[in-house]
Scaffold this motif. Structure first.
Motif, short mmCIF file in Angstrom:
data_model
loop_
_atom_site.label_atom_id
_atom_site.label_comp_id
_atom_site.label_asym_id
_atom_site.label_seq_id
_atom_site.Cartn_x
_atom_site.Cartn_y
_atom_site.Cartn_z
N LEU A 101 0.82 -1.21 0.00
CA LEU A 101 0.00 0.00 0.00
C LEU A 101 0.86 1.27 0.00
N VAL A 102 1.94 1.27 0.78
CA VAL A 102 2.77 2.47 0.86
C VAL A 102 3.55 2.68 -0.44
N ILE A 103 3.90 1.62 -1.15
CA ILE A 103 4.55 1.74 -2.45
C ILE A 103 3.60 2.40 -3.45
N LEU A 104 2.34 1.98 -3.44
CA LEU A 104 1.33 2.56 -4.33
C LEU A 104 1.08 4.03 -4.00
N VAL A 105 1.05 4.36 -2.72
CA VAL A 105 0.84 5.74 -2.29
C VAL A 105 1.98 6.63 -2.78
N GLY A 106 3.21 6.16 -2.64
CA GLY A 106 4.36 6.93 -3.09
C GLY A 106 4.32 7.20 -4.58
N SER A 110 3.92 11.03 -6.20
CA SER A 110 5.04 11.48 -7.01
C SER A 110 4.54 11.94 -8.38
N THR A 111 3.65 11.17 -8.97
CA THR A 111 3.10 11.51 -10.29
C THR A 111 2.29 12.80 -10.25
N ILE A 112 1.38 12.90 -9.28
CA ILE A 112 0.55 14.10 -9.15
C ILE A 112 1.41 15.34 -8.90
N GLY A 113 2.39 15.21 -8.03
CA GLY A 113 3.25 16.35 -7.70
C GLY A 113 4.04 16.85 -8.88
N LEU A 114 4.59 15.93 -9.68
CA LEU A 114 5.40 16.34 -10.83
C LEU A 114 4.54 16.98 -11.93
N LEU A 115 3.30 16.54 -12.05
CA LEU A 115 2.41 17.08 -13.08
C LEU A 115 1.87 18.47 -12.72
#
Length: 449
Positions: A101-106, A110-115
């Motif tokens: 779960l924590v891998i999926l959260v990261g 990360s994707t949302i932040g970079l976009l």
């Protein structure tokens, strides 16, 4: 099968609490020192706007961290109770759910932040002059979100099985790498905000490697097993209901920081935001040992709650109060006396120095009480009391600080002083609420009569 976790139900409480808390305290102290050194490097190498830029990014990182804490605290305290009930076969299934779960959260954040870096920075209060600094720092930090949540979350598993020293070592190694690279990137290489951010994510990556090596060793209760990397609602539902309080505690400060940044910007401009950015780092330093004490206490309370040993629970909580308040009083005296030189470590800007030390003294004046509600919240988490733990987690920032920040500046025309006074008033009220919650919970669970 290792036997270390079994001492949680047998060893002397005082020695056990100190044994588990000291490594966490040292790690938290080191983390707080890093945060201060990082801000000093940015302040001296980039300037006041650099400090303000980091202050904008911090609440964003805290929200992402809050999801990692939710997973780590929830699954970690569940593991402690499972060990107390001698349900060792369930431990790795619980840990596997947390790992995945924590891998999926990261990956998601990360994707949302970079976009949407610029949009996120503006939403969190970045002014046009601060935005370039915040975005430069944030873009690189969002890359590190691929592994940062894993480091935050899974350290709870080491403490749950009684290996607080390894959790400390993982954090210290990352901090050491971070500080060294901070200096190299900001000063000799003149990389500015990009350098500070690169140092941060490099340090966390070092911690990630340490944790992966740890979890792949067969001589621990918890192992990283690919067959256990699956999501199961019967594991996650009870874990996340308790972990929600960890989410609330970390994310609530970020929600409040959004209100604070906008309020500070309106009342005092960029300088006020930078002043609070420094104070926030200083108060993190103040609070980190209390978080370490809380982390040391939780496995003891959780294990003995699962083993139905109420006397050991009461003894642990009482000792937690005693150590927390004692530390708080000594720390308050130190920070009140040395407010000017402490604030002066971060900047030589006279505008910041004119307001900063005075604001610091006001904000921390009642923080010696922080340990009481920290210990109370940690005890509720460890005993699997999700509703009470969640209310206690959000009470300071969401239920108390945020409304007071919005109200007090307009009372008697207090202005900025109203923002600073919101903190000691919230600490006093929060302590009273926490003690009421604790008394009711211990009575209901027949731990006290």
């Amino acid at each position: 099968m290792p036997e270390k976790h079994k001492e949680l139900g047998k060893a002397n409480i005082n020695r056990l609490l100190l044994k588990l808390s000291f490594p966490s305290m040292i790690a938290m102290f080191a983390n707080a020192i890093y945060n201060i050194v990082d801000t000093i490097f940015v302040g001296r190498g980039v300037g006041a706007q650099g400090i303000a830029g980091v202050a904008i990014v911090l609440p964003v990182v805290a929200i992402i961290s809050s999801f990692a804490h939710m997973i780590g605290i929830g699954t970690g305290t569940l593991i402690s109770r499972q060990l107390g009930r001698k349900e060792e076969e369930k431990v790795n299934r619980t840990a596997g759910n947390g790992f995945l779960l924590v891998i999926l959260v990261g990956a998601f954040f990360s994707t949302i932040g970079l976009l949407f870096t610029n949009e996120i920075m503006r939403a969190f209060g970045a002014t046009p002059t601060i935005l370039p600094y915040a975005s430069d720092y944030g873009q690189i930090v969002f890359i590190g979100m691929l592994w940062f949540p894993f480091c935050v979350s899974t350290s709870n598993y080491l403490r749950a099985e009684g290996n607080a020293r390894d959790a400390m070592n993982a954090m210290l190694l990352g901090i050491l790498v971070n500080v060294v690279l901070d200096y190299i990137f900001i000063f000799p290489l003149q990389m500015g905000m990009h350098g500070a951010a690169l140092a941060t994510i490099s340090g966390k990556f070092t911690t990630l490697i340490y944790l992966i090596v740890y979890f792949r060793q067969p001589n621990h209760v918890i192992n990283f097993r690919f067959r256990c990397l699956r999501l199961n609602k019967h594991v996650l539902k009870p874990a996340l209901s308790v972990g929600l309080s960890g989410f609330g505690m970390r994310s609530s400060s970020s929600v409040a920081n959004v209100v604070l940044n906008h309020t500070l910007g309106a009342l005092g401009g960029d300088i006020a935001i930078a002043v609070f950015g420094v104070i926030y780092k200083i108060t993190l330093f103040f609070g980190m040992p209390l978080y370490g004490l809380n982390q040391g206490m939780q496995p003891i309370v959780g294990f003995n709650f699962g083993a139905d040993k109420p006397e050991r629970i009461k003894r642990t909580i009482k000792l937690g109060f005693m150590y927390a308040v004692g530390y708080g009083i000594l720390a308050i005296i130190f920070f009140q006396i040395f407010a000017e030189p402490i604030f002066g470590l971060f900047t030589k800007d006279q505008n910041l120095m004119q307001e900063g030390p005075r604001a610091l003294r006001i904000i921390i004046s009642m923080m010696w009480l922080m340990g009481i509600y920290q210990t109370t919240m940690g005890a509720h988490q460890a005993m699997g009391q999700p509703r009470a733990a969640f209310v206690l987690a959000i009470q300071r920032w969401v239920l108390l600080v945020t409304p007071l920040v919005l109200i007090l500046p307009h009372v008697f025309n207090l202005g900025l002083d109203g923002v600073w006074l919101a903190f000691p008033l919230a600490d006093f009220l929060g302590t009273i609420i926490a003690l009421i919650f604790l008394f009711v919970t211990l009575r209901r669970r027949n731990i006290v009569r």
